[in-house]
Each structure stands twice: as C-alpha cells, then as structure tokens.
Design a protein around this motif. Structure first.
Motif, PDB file in Angstrom:
ATOM      1  N   VAL A 168       0.840  -1.201   0.000  1.00 44.42           N
ATOM      2  CA  VAL A 168       0.000   0.000   0.000  1.00 44.42           C
ATOM      3  C   VAL A 168       0.872   1.248   0.000  1.00 44.42           C
ATOM      4  O   VAL A 168       0.637   2.203  -0.749  1.00 44.42           O
ATOM      5  N   LYS A 169       1.913   1.252   0.826  1.00 49.88           N
ATOM      6  CA  LYS A 169       2.769   2.437   0.947  1.00 49.88           C
ATOM      7  C   LYS A 169       3.601   2.673  -0.313  1.00 49.88           C
ATOM      8  O   LYS A 169       4.048   3.797  -0.554  1.00 49.88           O
ATOM      9  N   ARG A 170       3.797   1.635  -1.105  1.00 51.77           N
ATOM     10  CA  ARG A 170       4.595   1.791  -2.329  1.00 51.77           C
ATOM     11  C   ARG A 170       3.793   2.334  -3.501  1.00 51.77           C
ATOM     12  O   ARG A 170       4.363   2.631  -4.558  1.00 51.77           O
ATOM     13  N   LEU A 171       2.486   2.451  -3.354  1.00 51.64           N
ATOM     14  CA  LEU A 171       1.680   3.012  -4.437  1.00 51.64           C
ATOM     15  C   LEU A 171       2.096   4.454  -4.697  1.00 51.64           C
ATOM     16  O   LEU A 171       2.171   5.270  -3.770  1.00 51.64           O
ATOM     17  N   HIS A 172       2.337   4.786  -5.952  1.00 57.07           N
ATOM     18  CA  HIS A 172       2.689   6.162  -6.301  1.00 57.07           C
ATOM     19  C   HIS A 172       1.416   7.005  -6.288  1.00 57.07           C
ATOM     20  O   HIS A 172       0.425   6.682  -6.944  1.00 57.07           O
ATOM     21  N   ARG A 173       1.443   8.112  -5.558  1.00 54.57           N
ATOM     22  CA  ARG A 173       0.224   8.882  -5.365  1.00 54.57           C
ATOM     23  C   ARG A 173       0.552  10.337  -5.067  1.00 54.57           C
ATOM     24  O   ARG A 173       1.631  10.662  -4.562  1.00 54.57           O
ATOM     25  N   ARG A 174      -0.419  11.190  -5.390  1.00 54.63           N
ATOM     26  CA  ARG A 174      -0.288  12.618  -5.098  1.00 54.63           C
ATOM     27  C   ARG A 174      -1.009  12.992  -3.806  1.00 54.63           C
ATOM     28  O   ARG A 174      -0.665  13.974  -3.173  1.00 54.63           O
ATOM     29  N   ARG A 175      -2.046  12.223  -3.451  1.00 52.75           N
ATOM     30  CA  ARG A 175      -2.773  12.479  -2.212  1.00 52.75           C
ATOM     31  C   ARG A 175      -2.921  11.172  -1.447  1.00 52.75           C
ATOM     32  O   ARG A 175      -3.223  10.136  -2.049  1.00 52.75           O
ATOM     33  N   SER A 176      -2.769  11.256  -0.138  1.00 55.38           N
ATOM     34  CA  SER A 176      -2.937  10.091   0.738  1.00 55.38           C
ATOM     35  C   SER A 176      -3.932  10.451   1.830  1.00 55.38           C
ATOM     36  O   SER A 176      -3.656  11.348   2.644  1.00 55.38           O
ATOM     37  N   TRP A 177      -5.070   9.778   1.830  1.00 50.94           N
ATOM     38  CA  TRP A 177      -6.073   9.991   2.866  1.00 50.94           C
ATOM     39  C   TRP A 177      -6.305   8.666   3.587  1.00 50.94           C
ATOM     40  O   TRP A 177      -6.649   7.659   2.962  1.00 50.94           O
ATOM     41  N   ALA A 178      -6.116   8.666   4.895  1.00 51.33           N
ATOM     42  CA  ALA A 178      -6.369   7.474   5.705  1.00 51.33           C
ATOM     43  C   ALA A 178      -7.601   7.717   6.562  1.00 51.33           C
ATOM     44  O   ALA A 178      -7.760   8.795   7.149  1.00 51.33           O
ATOM     45  N   LEU A 179      -8.490   6.710   6.643  1.00 51.49           N
ATOM     46  CA  LEU A 179      -9.726   6.815   7.414  1.00 51.49           C
ATOM     47  C   LEU A 179      -9.730   5.741   8.491  1.00 51.49           C
ATOM     48  O   LEU A 179      -9.616   4.547   8.176  1.00 51.49           O
ATOM     49  N   THR A 180      -9.836   6.140   9.732  1.00 44.88           N
ATOM     50  CA  THR A 180      -9.957   5.173  10.814  1.00 44.88           C
ATOM     51  C   THR A 180     -10.383   5.885  12.079  1.00 44.88           C
ATOM     52  O   THR A 180      -9.917   6.985  12.369  1.00 44.88           O
ATOM     53  N   GLY A 181     -11.295   5.262  12.828  1.00 54.37           N
ATOM     54  CA  GLY A 181     -11.680   5.813  14.117  1.00 54.37           C
ATOM     55  C   GLY A 181     -10.722   5.431  15.217  1.00 54.37           C
ATOM     56  O   GLY A 181     -10.784   5.971  16.320  1.00 54.37           O
ATOM     57  N   THR A 182      -9.811   4.479  14.932  1.00 56.49           N
ATOM     58  CA  THR A 182      -8.853   4.011  15.938  1.00 56.49           C
ATOM     59  C   THR A 182      -7.453   3.976  15.329  1.00 56.49           C
ATOM     60  O   THR A 182      -6.934   2.909  14.993  1.00 56.49           O
ATOM     61  N   PRO A 183      -6.826   5.145  15.151  1.00 59.76           N
ATOM     62  CA  PRO A 183      -5.493   5.155  14.539  1.00 59.76           C
ATOM     63  C   PRO A 183      -4.430   4.496  15.397  1.00 59.76           C
ATOM     64  O   PRO A 183      -3.347   4.174  14.892  1.00 59.76           O
ATOM     65  N   LEU A 184      -4.716   4.303  16.665  1.00 58.33           N
ATOM     66  CA  LEU A 184      -3.790   3.601  17.549  1.00 58.33           C
ATOM     67  C   LEU A 184      -4.598   2.631  18.387  1.00 58.33           C
ATOM     68  O   LEU A 184      -5.492   3.034  19.127  1.00 58.33           O
ATOM     69  N   GLU A 185      -4.313   1.335  18.235  1.00 55.00           N
ATOM     70  CA  GLU A 185      -5.057   0.326  18.981  1.00 55.00           C
ATOM     71  C   GLU A 185      -4.218  -0.268  20.103  1.00 55.00           C
ATOM     72  O   GLU A 185      -4.713  -0.511  21.192  1.00 55.00           O
ATOM     73  N   ASN A 186      -2.953  -0.544  19.812  1.00 57.50           N
ATOM     74  CA  ASN A 186      -2.136  -1.280  20.775  1.00 57.50           C
ATOM     75  C   ASN A 186      -0.891  -0.526  21.233  1.00 57.50           C
ATOM     76  O   ASN A 186      -0.574  -0.508  22.401  1.00 57.50           O
ATOM     77  N   ASN A 187      -0.191   0.091  20.286  1.00 59.87           N
ATOM     78  CA  ASN A 187       1.045   0.771  20.645  1.00 59.87           C
ATOM     79  C   ASN A 187       1.376   1.815  19.593  1.00 59.87           C
ATOM     80  O   ASN A 187       0.773   1.870  18.522  1.00 59.87           O
ATOM     81  N   GLU A 188       2.364   2.631  19.889  1.00 59.82           N
ATOM     82  CA  GLU A 188       2.700   3.754  19.025  1.00 59.82           C
ATOM     83  C   GLU A 188       3.307   3.311  17.701  1.00 59.82           C
ATOM     84  O   GLU A 188       3.292   4.063  16.718  1.00 59.82           O
ATOM     85  N   GLU A 189       3.829   2.097  17.650  1.00 57.25           N
ATOM     86  CA  GLU A 189       4.353   1.561  16.387  1.00 57.25           C
ATOM     87  C   GLU A 189       3.255   1.509  15.327  1.00 57.25           C
ATOM     88  O   GLU A 189       3.510   1.740  14.144  1.00 57.25           O
ATOM     89  N   GLU A 190       2.031   1.206  15.733  1.00 53.28           N
ATOM     90  CA  GLU A 190       0.925   1.138  14.776  1.00 53.28           C
ATOM     91  C   GLU A 190       0.621   2.518  14.199  1.00 53.28           C
ATOM     92  O   GLU A 190       0.389   2.654  12.993  1.00 53.28           O
TER      93      GLU A 190
END
Length: 678
Positions: free
Chosen positions: A369-391
């Motif tokens: 997913v991160k290797r996709l070439h793109r001009r805009r990146s939008w992430a959608l999630t109600g829980t951007p951190l579930e377990n630890n800061e690495e996520e």
C-alpha cells in the motif's frame, strides 16, 4: 424529455457504439451501446467469445438484437478491420470507423465510412456530426469499456464466455430509469448521510446504468464557478471535513466511528474531479464494505464511475485496465495483484485507505500500500492507535507520503507525535452530535451451567498440568491456546451444547422483540459448537441471519439488505472481524457480545455499527463474562491497562498478546515466568 418532433424524440434515431476488447490471447468481449442523439443511454448488449472471431459477423449479430434498430453504428478504427463489414438482412445499419488523428480539424476524430453514407431525412451523417460535437467524442467508448468490465465482473455473465466457439448475447434494453431525487438533493451543506429505508444494493442492470450514464447537469454551487447537485445535506462538521480533504493532500481523518467519513471522502473526490484537479482515485477497504462504498458513490457522486476489483485473477486483470473514476479494491486483492503487476498506473491522484488500521503492522500488505505512487494520501480510521505507538507510526508512513523516493520510516518519538498532530483531523460523537441517543454499556457476569463448569474445570486443570510439564519449554503461545480453549467452553459446553450466555441472550431478545427492538450478536468465533453458527441455531426462533468472513462476497450486501428491510429477521449474528467494521446497522438498538475480544477498540467498532448517525433510540451494548473463569481475570487486567492508557493517549485500546507483560500472562494460571523463555 425530448421535445416532440426533435431527432431525440424519435426512438429510431439512435446511435450504436461498438467495442471489441481483448482479454488475454483467446477471449474477446464485445459490446453494443445504444444512445439517443443527445447521449441518453437507450440499450446495452454484449457477448464474450473464446477463440478466433469474425468482427463483421459479431457486429451484425449484435445489431440484430438491438431494439430499436440504430440509425448509425460507430466503431473504433483500431478495433475493426477495414472493408470487413457488409450489411446483412435484419442489420442494414450504416457503419463508420472513428479514431484520433484528424489533421485537418484538430480536436475532431478521423472518420472513415465503412458503408455508403445514406441520404435523406435525418441521415447517418447528420447523426455522426451531432455525436462529434461533444467536448470529448471518444469518451463514450471509455464508458462502453467500463460497462464490459462491470458486466463480466458478474459471475453469471462470466460463465457465458467460457466455452470455445460459443457465442451468447446478453441484452439489457431498456436500462432501468433512475428515480428522481430532486427533492433529496440540496446545496452542498448540512445533512444526514443515512441511506433511506428500503434502499437495496444495485443489481447488474442498475450498476451498468451507473457506469454507462454520461455526466449529469450540475445545479448547486460549490466554490466560485462549480455547480453540483447533492443527494442530501452534510452536517457542519462533515462540511468542514470535506474542506480539509480538498485542502490537504495528506490527511488522517480519524473521526469517531459512525460520523460519515465515507461520505466526506466521496464528496471531496467528486468536487476535485469536477474541478479537474484529479482523474484517478483508488479506494482500499475491507472486502465486506466495498459494495457499500459503491452504493454511497452512486448516491453522492452519481456522475462518477466506480468499479470493484474482484473475482478470478483473469477478471481482475481486465478490471484493472478499465477506465473508471474510482477503483475500489480490498487490501488482500491489492496485495495479490501487486505481486503480479496487475496494478497498472504510474501515479494515482488519490489513494484512500479506509479502515486504515489494516496497515497498522509493517507486513506485506502494508508495504505494498505504501509503495503506491500517489499525489494524495487519505487514511480513514476511528482508531489510529489500537495497541502501541508503532501502529500509529505505520499508518503515518502511508499518510505522510513522498511522491518521489522510498516511503518514509517513522518510529515512536516526539517527531512522530508532532507530525501526527499536524495531519490528523478528529471529531468525537459527543462533541458534534449532541442529539445522538446515548450508548449504554452493561457488563453481565453470569454463572456457567453445570455441564459447562465440569468441562471448564477439567480443561483448566488438564491445561495447567500440561503447561507445567513443559517446564522451561513453555511459551506464551501455549498459554494463549489454553485461554482460547477455556473461552470457547464459556460460550458453550463442547459435550452438551449448553450455554448460559446464549440462554440469557435468548431470554432478553424474546422480551426485546416483543417491544419492537432488534439485535446484533457478535462473536470472535464462527464455529457451530461455540461461535456465530451456534448462536444462530440457539436463536432460530428469531429468524437470525449470519455474517462471517466465510460469507461469499456477492452475498454479503444481500444479507445486510435483508436485515435492514425485512423486520422478520430480529437478529443478525456476526463474526467480530468480518462484521465489526464499515457496516451501517442502525436498525438494531441492542448489541450483544457473546465473548470478549482482547482489544476494546474492536468491540467499540462493532457496537458503533448501530450507534451512529441515523440511530433514533438509545443503543444498549451488553458484554458477557462468566464467573470464576479466565474471562473475569483478563477483564480485570484490561480495565487497569485501559485506565492507564486513556491518561496518555485519547481513545487508545489494547491487545492481550501485545500489551500484557509476560508476568501477567503466566500469572493468569499461577505459573512462574522467570525460567520460561519468551
């Protein structure tokens, strides 16, 4: 409606657009799309052929099925050999070939007549001139190709093109008329994103209509010179979200679950596309919500085309090549197709990662997913951190992309937290929806049945003896295996099938349904002995429906639709992973957790399938634990951990195997972890 006497009012004055599209070396897919002079869709028929083809024969065969018989047929020069078409009885239609490259009139396609140009009346030549007055006269061929891709993504249609030498024509004419939504569409601004009661998922004909229809007229003002017509009003906070998406190329939209993140993104994509600031958009989402995305696009951006990449590998290869405004694909499919280079695009204008917690770990899916070439990146999630800061770091690597060069690499640090504050937009339900009915969470501690207690005691004693026998060889996974076995017995006795939880749920649902309520029941298991299927069998008097990861994708939307529209189904039983994200199930006001998940955020996601905009009554979430069992011990530890994390990070959640210390895991069974290796 066309004015009486105008060429468009005469059903015989239709234009047929023919396409011949190769899918691999042996399969050819052919379509005939009929439009009025003004471009209104009139009919669509198509076929698939395995082996060698005769383009002239196929063209005449499709023209014979057309109703009404078109006054003109147009085909692309590169797809139809010169001097190969001879009019035949029943298909006496003038045909011309067009394509780019007219040097005498820049912007006008090259035209080569394959048959003599008829004279008199509203002639084929006049029809052609009318068709070529459009801003992009070749654009209609792109729609025909998308229609073919949409048609052959359907299992029933695809089966027609599997026999060599067999030609079967599918005729969809006339296409269904779209119901008017003039009363529901208002100027871009406030509104509920809830679908109207009774809306059903689109069938093949309706999906083809959406793909084949030309861009609509535009009425309501957005910005200085752009006008769009909207399905409904957006609420003020949603409008602010759309503005942020229009402004920011990098955004983590972390609104609470149920606040309409999907609609905000679709509105932004529509405006950007209308402003010609973007052309290509890729939406990544769990497979279970792809159909819901497409339905919302049809409602909120009806002039945009959307195609779901799914099905057999050969079909996906074809679908990736189809031109569409929005490509919808699951994370698993993207991972598979990236390996064989089916994702053919140098640069995406927008890549949307829905339920972005799917890329919280740095695994193969996340990397692709991160290797996709793109001009805009939008992430959608109600829980951007579930377990630890690495996520959070992993999700931020997607959001904070580079257009050129390798993906960024973040580590837990103040620099990450600062960048996170810069790129995250988050709104909570309590802040923006003061009128949303509350959600009440109730924990119920319940006794096991006598047979369950016998089975549980024996399994726990035998398990502890086994763990101790391993000595220094005991591992955390051995402890987790015993925990899982005991949790399953808490759901139902493996010998008798008795279940104190399901008995209690059944009694409650019997009272609730008498009062007009409906319920969702979640379990992390799907088994017939102790999971979703066991619960459905136990609750059979309430006509339950089931929804799990094993439910075939084509059936998922139909199951949700049946629950939403048929009140006889009082209960929907779902597996937590498959049904806990992306679904809108406001029809239910009670949510039962048959068993507890280690991650409270996942449980909240499941509850918020019901507790979201459009809910009119209080939502009751009921969580079960069995007395004197492993469930009680784990719940006490998780409560202490949750309080600590809430003091540090808003809305954080925990995972048992990731966040409990070794001392705590082994301490659940009184084991000494000192000598046990990790």
């Amino acid at each position: 409606m066309p004015e009486a006497g105008s060429p468009d009012a005469n059903p015989s004055n239709t234009v047929a657009w023919l396409r011949f599209v190769k899918d691999g070396d042996r399969v050819t897919r052919v379509a005939l799309f009929q439009t009025s002079i003004r471009g209104r869709p009139v009919g669509f028929c198509f076929t698939g052929v395995v082996g060698r083809i005769n383009p002239s024969r196929l063209a005449k065969g499709l023209l014979r099925t057309a109703d009404p018989l078109p006054a003109l047929a147009i085909v692309l020069i590169e797809e139809f050999p010169m001097a190969s078409f001879v009019p035949a009885p029943g298909a006496d239609v003038p045909l011309c070939r067009i394509g780019p490259g007219n040097t005498s009139e820049p912007g006008r396609p090259k035209v080569q007549w394959e048959t003599a140009q008829p004279r008199g009346g509203y002639s084929a030549e006049q029809l052609l001139n009318e068709a070529l007055r459009r801003a992009d006269p070749l654009e209609v061929f792109d729609r025909v190709a998308r229609g073919l891709a949409e048609a052959f993504a359907d299992d029933a249609v695809r089966a027609l093109s599997t026999v060599s030498g067999l030609t079967t024509t599918v005729q969809l004419s006339p296409l269904p008329q779209r119901s008017s939504r003039a009363d529901n569409r208002k100027q871009f601004g406030y509104a509920s994103s809830s679908p109207p009661d009774g809306d059903r998922g689109p069938g093949l004909a309706e999906r083809l209509w959406a793909v084949l229809s030309p861009p609509r007229g535009q009425r309501a003002t957005v910005g200085s010179d752009l006008q769009l017509d909207w399905y409904g009003d957006l609420m003020p906070f949603q409008r602010e979200g759309v503005q942020a998406l229009l402004r920011e190329k990098k955004l983590l939209l972390a609104d609470d679950m149920g606040l309409g993140k999907t609609v905000q993104v679709i509105a932004a994509l529509r405006i950007l596309r209308a402003q010609r600031r973007i052309r290509s958009s890729l939406v990544l989402a769990p497979a279970s919500v792809l159909d819901q995305w497409r339905r919302e696009i049809e409602r909120w951006a009806p002039e945009l085309t959307a195609i779901i990449i799914r099905g057999a590998a050969s079909d996906r290869a074809w679908q990736w090549k189809a031109r569409s405004d929005i490509i919808l694909v699951s994370y698993d499919t993207l991972r598979s197709d990236s390996r064989v280079h089916r994702v053919r695009r140098d640069m995406w204008d927008v890549v949307v990662a829905d339920e972005a917690q799917r890329i919280k770990n740095r695994n193969d899916t996340s990397k692709r997913v991160k290797r996709l070439h793109r001009r805009r990146s939008w992430a959608l999630t109600g829980t951007p951190l579930e377990n630890n800061e690495e996520e959070l770091a992993s999700i931020m690597e997607f959001v904070d992309h580079r257009e050129i060069g390798p993906p960024r690499r973040y580590q837990p640090s103040e620099a990450l937290r600062e960048r996170h504050r810069e790129l995250q937009l988050r709104r909570k339900k309590n802040d923006v929806l003061p009128d949303l009915p509350p959600k009440q969470v109730t924990k119920i501690s319940i006794e096991l049945t006598r047979s369950q207690r016998r089975s549980y005691t024996k399994a726990e004693q035998d398990g502890i003896v086994f763990l101790k026998s391993l000595g220094a060889e005991v591992r955390i996974r051995h402890v987790l295996e015993l925990i899982t076995r005991l949790k399953q017995i808490c759901n139902a006795d493996p010998e008798t099938g008795e279940s104190s939880k399901l008995d209690n749920i059944g009694e409650r649902i019997e009272r609730l349904t008498a009062q007009g309520h409906r319920a969702l029941v979640f379990s992390q298991y799907t088994s017939r002995s102790y999971g979703v299927l066991a619960a459905a069998a136990h609750l059979r008097d309430f006509d339950p429906l089931t929804f799990t990861g094993e439910t075939p994708e084509p059936e998922r939307a139909a199951i949700i639709d049946r629950f939403k529209t048929r009140e006889k189904h009082k209960v929907l039983v779902l597996s937590l992973r498959a049904g806990g994200v992306g679904l809108n199930l406001q029809e239910a006001s009670y949510v039962f957790h048959l068993d507890r998940w280690w991650n409270p955020a996942v449980e909240r996601q499941a509850e918020d399938r019901s507790h979201r905009m459009g809910q009119a009554v209080k939502v009751n979430a009921i969580k079960y634990t069995c007395q004197g069992t492993i469930e009680e011990r784990i719940d006490r530890i998780l409560e202490r951990k949750q309080v600590l994390f809430e003091q540090l990070i808003d809305d954080v959640s925990l995972d048992l195997s990731m966040r409990l210390s070794r001392d705590e895991i082994f301490g659940l069974f009184g084991l000494d972890p000192v000598r046990a290796p990790s």
